[in-house]
Design a protein around this motif. Structure first.
Motif, PDB file in Angstrom:
ATOM      1  N   UNK A   1       0.805  -1.214   0.000  1.00  0.00           N
ATOM      2  CA  UNK A   1       0.000   0.000   0.000  1.00  0.00           C
ATOM      3  C   UNK A   1       0.844   1.273   0.000  1.00  0.00           C
ATOM      4  N   UNK A   2       2.178   1.109  -0.112  1.00  0.00           N
ATOM      5  CA  UNK A   2       3.107   2.245  -0.191  1.00  0.00           C
ATOM      6  C   UNK A   2       2.943   3.190   1.008  1.00  0.00           C
ATOM      7  N   UNK A   3       3.050   2.584   2.218  1.00  0.00           N
ATOM      8  CA  UNK A   3       2.907   3.339   3.457  1.00  0.00           C
ATOM      9  C   UNK A   3       4.271   3.778   3.976  1.00  0.00           C
TER      10      UNK A   3
ATOM     11  N   UNK B   1      -7.722   0.684  12.628  1.00  0.00           N
ATOM     12  CA  UNK B   1      -7.373   1.156  11.294  1.00  0.00           C
ATOM     13  C   UNK B   1      -7.390   2.681  11.206  1.00  0.00           C
ATOM     14  N   UNK B   2      -8.332   3.306  11.898  1.00  0.00           N
ATOM     15  CA  UNK B   2      -8.388   4.775  11.896  1.00  0.00           C
ATOM     16  C   UNK B   2      -7.127   5.368  12.498  1.00  0.00           C
ATOM     17  N   UNK B   3      -6.597   4.718  13.519  1.00  0.00           N
ATOM     18  CA  UNK B   3      -5.421   5.228  14.217  1.00  0.00           C
ATOM     19  C   UNK B   3      -4.132   4.921  13.476  1.00  0.00           C
ATOM     20  N   UNK B   4      -4.026   3.731  12.912  1.00  0.00           N
ATOM     21  CA  UNK B   4      -2.754   3.273  12.348  1.00  0.00           C
ATOM     22  C   UNK B   4      -2.632   3.561  10.852  1.00  0.00           C
ATOM     23  N   UNK B   5      -3.727   3.465  10.110  1.00  0.00           N
ATOM     24  CA  UNK B   5      -3.663   3.575   8.651  1.00  0.00           C
ATOM     25  C   UNK B   5      -4.409   4.789   8.120  1.00  0.00           C
ATOM     26  N   UNK B   6      -5.661   4.956   8.550  1.00  0.00           N
ATOM     27  CA  UNK B   6      -6.522   5.946   7.908  1.00  0.00           C
ATOM     28  C   UNK B   6      -6.610   7.250   8.706  1.00  0.00           C
TER      29      UNK B   6
ATOM     30  N   UNK C   1      -4.892   9.677   7.694  1.00  0.00           N
ATOM     31  CA  UNK C   1      -4.827  10.596   6.556  1.00  0.00           C
ATOM     32  C   UNK C   1      -5.590   9.958   5.399  1.00  0.00           C
ATOM     33  N   UNK C   2      -5.909  10.749   4.392  1.00  0.00           N
ATOM     34  CA  UNK C   2      -6.635  10.231   3.228  1.00  0.00           C
ATOM     35  C   UNK C   2      -5.737   9.259   2.468  1.00  0.00           C
ATOM     36  N   UNK C   3      -6.291   8.120   2.062  1.00  0.00           N
ATOM     37  CA  UNK C   3      -5.536   7.099   1.354  1.00  0.00           C
ATOM     38  C   UNK C   3      -6.105   6.871  -0.042  1.00  0.00           C
TER      39      UNK C   3
END
Length: 215
Positions: A35-37, A64-69, A71-73
């Motif tokens: 996912x190019x994180x 997921x809100x805290x770790x990944x989302x 910011x806008x993905x």
């Protein structure tokens, strides 16, 4: 010398024993690449909240809100969830081993694992673990996680079995040491054949002729 009590119950871990780990650092590295994180930021955020997620204090969506989302993905939550769940693979021979302990040897079978709720539910259903496991002592449900010895004490209470009549199969040395300290006969799982040999030494031979696996 007093003869050891016969084993009547087995405790097993899931990740690293019955299945691959659900969401370990290898899976997260694959997610970072796929996912190019930002790997450092993702791992730092994961470390800060994953314990709370594993004991059921956070839902998957909150994690997921805290770790990944945060910011806008360019990808969706559904795509990321699918990737997370797809990291889980079975060790068929080890699942068969658990079934033999239950059906051939008449043992009560319990899983004692650190697992987040949604992954835990998916893994149990996807790989049919409830067909050979009598009950699950999952960190997300009981609010305790290894290495806390209380999760083993709770499992013993639920099993209504003395520690000396339990064998525990686990791939993490520290957790094996903690269980052994409570009087539970514990096997440090490294591979299928070695675990079969240790079970046979305890009077619990496993038929290895049907299913072969690397773990």
């Amino acid at each position: 010398m007093k003869k050891p009590a016969a084993i009547t119950c087995a405790f097993l871990d899931i990740g690293g024993v019955l299945l691959t780990d659900g969401w370990n650092h290898h899976a997260r590295r694959r997610a970072v690449k796929n996912f190019k994180l930002d790997g450092s930021e993702t791992e730092a955020r994961h470390r800060l909240c994953f314990a709370a997620y594993e004991i059921g204090k956070l839902t998957l969506e909150e994690y997921l809100s805290t770790v990944i989302f945060y910011v806008k993905r360019s990808f969706t939550r559904a795509q990321f969830r699918h990737f997370m769940f797809a990291q889980s693979k079975p060790y068929p021979a080890m699942i068969d081993l658990a079934a033999q302990l239950k059906h051939r040897h008449g043992l009560k079978i319990a899983v004692v694992s650190n697992e987040a709720r949604e992954l835990n539910a998916y893994r149990i259903q996807k790989f049919g673990l409830d067909r050979c496991v009598d009950f699950f002592v999952s960190s997300c449900i009981v609010g305790l996680r290894k290495p806390d010895a209380d999760i083993f004490r709770l499992a013993l209470d639920l099993a209504q079995t003395p520690a000396g009549q339990v064998v525990y199969i686990e791939n993490t040395p520290m957790f094996v040491e903690i269980a052994a300290g409570l009087g539970i006969r514990s096997i440090l799982h490294s591979d299928y054949r070695a675990t079969c040999a240790q079970l046979a030494a305890l009077g619990l031979p496993i038929d290895q002729g049907v299913i072969r696996a690397s773990r």
